[in-house]
Design a protein around this motif. Structure first.
Motif, PDB file in Angstrom:
ATOM      1  N   ASP A   1     -10.433  30.555  10.422  1.00 12.71           N
ATOM      2  CA  ASP A   1     -10.598  29.353  11.103  1.00 12.71           C
ATOM      3  C   ASP A   1      -9.140  28.642  11.564  1.00 12.71           C
ATOM      4  O   ASP A   1      -8.188  28.577  10.746  1.00 12.71           O
ATOM      5  CB  ASP A   1     -10.999  28.429  10.114  1.00 12.71           C
TER       6      ASP A   1
ATOM      7  N   TYR B   1     -13.293  32.501   9.864  1.00 17.04           N
ATOM      8  CA  TYR B   1     -13.948  31.400  10.730  1.00 17.04           C
ATOM      9  C   TYR B   1     -15.392  31.177  10.431  1.00 17.04           C
ATOM     10  O   TYR B   1     -15.915  30.116  10.927  1.00 17.04           O
ATOM     11  CB  TYR B   1     -13.718  31.873  12.365  1.00 17.04           C
TER      12      TYR B   1
ATOM     13  N   GLN C   1     -14.429  28.337  18.264  1.00 16.14           N
ATOM     14  CA  GLN C   1     -13.633  29.340  17.448  1.00 16.14           C
ATOM     15  C   GLN C   1     -12.626  30.040  17.682  1.00 16.14           C
ATOM     16  O   GLN C   1     -11.542  30.470  17.164  1.00 16.14           O
ATOM     17  CB  GLN C   1     -15.049  30.115  16.715  1.00 16.14           C
TER      18      GLN C   1
END
Length: 310
Positions: A160, A181, A289
């Motif tokens: 992430d 993520y 993302q």
């Protein structure tokens, strides 16, 4: 019986093969007398394959949905098969690397164009009925897709983006796993608690994921690329193959999936939520993302605008 030279050579090679594993050649040759001729249906296992589609409802379009995802998983297996030919190769040559990567991209190109099957191949009304029987399952739970990610790039590129500055190659895999993520898609943003979707996913696959994260740490596609001679790393065909694969997986394919999902989830029927309860738009859209396997192969401008053209 007098044997011709070609037959004798084959028999000599067979004997050499079985001698190497301490087996009697005559025993294996005799076994051929009783072996059944191979058939297409036995070799492909069509009976088993065609009996793997089990519907949960009486709605006919559910069969399209099941088979489509099973085809996806078979293609994921083909992709992993090709990736492992590169990653398990001690010193892959540039031509071999490029050719295998082109194969992998071809499979993802096929996956990308196949979204019309799901996007235009099911009635919205039928889908919005049978999807309720799928809760809390989700395509999010495809373990093979996660393995494709682990085997393609350094782990930091799957973290992430909010936590990347706190993680490096020496970070324990367990800690890195908690900051991948896709973890954000399975957590309550208020409490931080994991959803049933992700808890079940981890119960099934977490130990395997941790092993594979470690295994691919030094042999993923990017690491194999960096192990090539400097001159080979500048090979235009290889660079183009790397970029095509990266963009196809992380933008084109993802957006095809997202747009297909929008048609049904935003149809006005149902709650507008994903079956697994994830924040599906922010989880899937590449501009949020910013999943990029090979960031070093893209310009600063390309990185800045990643996924914004959709």
């Amino acid at each position: 019986m007098k044997l011709d030279s070609e037959t004798q050579l084959i028999l000599d090679n067979i004997e050499e093969k079985f001698d190497a594993i301490n087996q009697k050649t005559t025993t294996h040759l005799e076994g051929l007398l009783w072996a059944k001729p191979i058939t297409y249906w036995d070799y492909i296992q069509t009976d088993a394959l065609l009996n793997l589609q089990i519907q949960r409802t009486t709605l006919p379009d559910e069969m399209v949905f099941i088979m489509y995802h099973q085809v996806n998983e078979l293609l994921f297996k083909m992709i992993l098969w090709e990736i492992d030919q590169i990653t398990n190769n001690q010193k892959p040559e540039t031509g071999f690397f490029t050719e295998r990567l082109t194969r992998i991209s071809r499979y993802f190109d096929m996956l990308t164009t196949s979204f019309d099957i799901m996007g235009d191949g099911m009635e919205v009304d039928q889908y919005m009925k049978f999807r309720n029987t799928l809760t809390p399952a989700s395509g999010f739970q495809s373990a093979q897709y996660r393995l494709i990610e682990f085997s393609s790039t350094d782990l930091i590129n799957l973290i992430d983006y909010r936590f990347r500055a706190t993680i490096d190659r020496n970070t324990p895999y367990e800690h890195a796993f908690e900051h991948l993520y896709w973890q954000a898609a399975g957590k309550d943003h208020g409490t931080g608690e994991k959803s049933f979707l992700i808890l079940e996913f981890e119960r099934k696959y977490k130990s395997m994921f941790l092993r594979e994260m470690e295994r691919y740490n030094t042999i993923n596609l990017w690491q194999k690329f960096k192990q090539l001679p400097d001159e080979d790393q500048k090979n235009p065909k290889l660079i183009e193959a790397m970029r095509h694969y990266d963009y196809t997986v992380n933008v084109t394919w993802v957006m095809g999936h997202l747009n297909a999902a929008k048609k049904y989830i935003e149809s006005g029927q149902g709650t507008g939520e994903a079956t697994g309860g994830s924040d599906w738009k922010k989880y899937m859209h590449p501009k949020y993302q910013r999943r990029i396997f090979f960031p070093e192969l893209w310009s600063e401008e390309e990185l800045k605008n990643w996924g914004t053209n959709f």
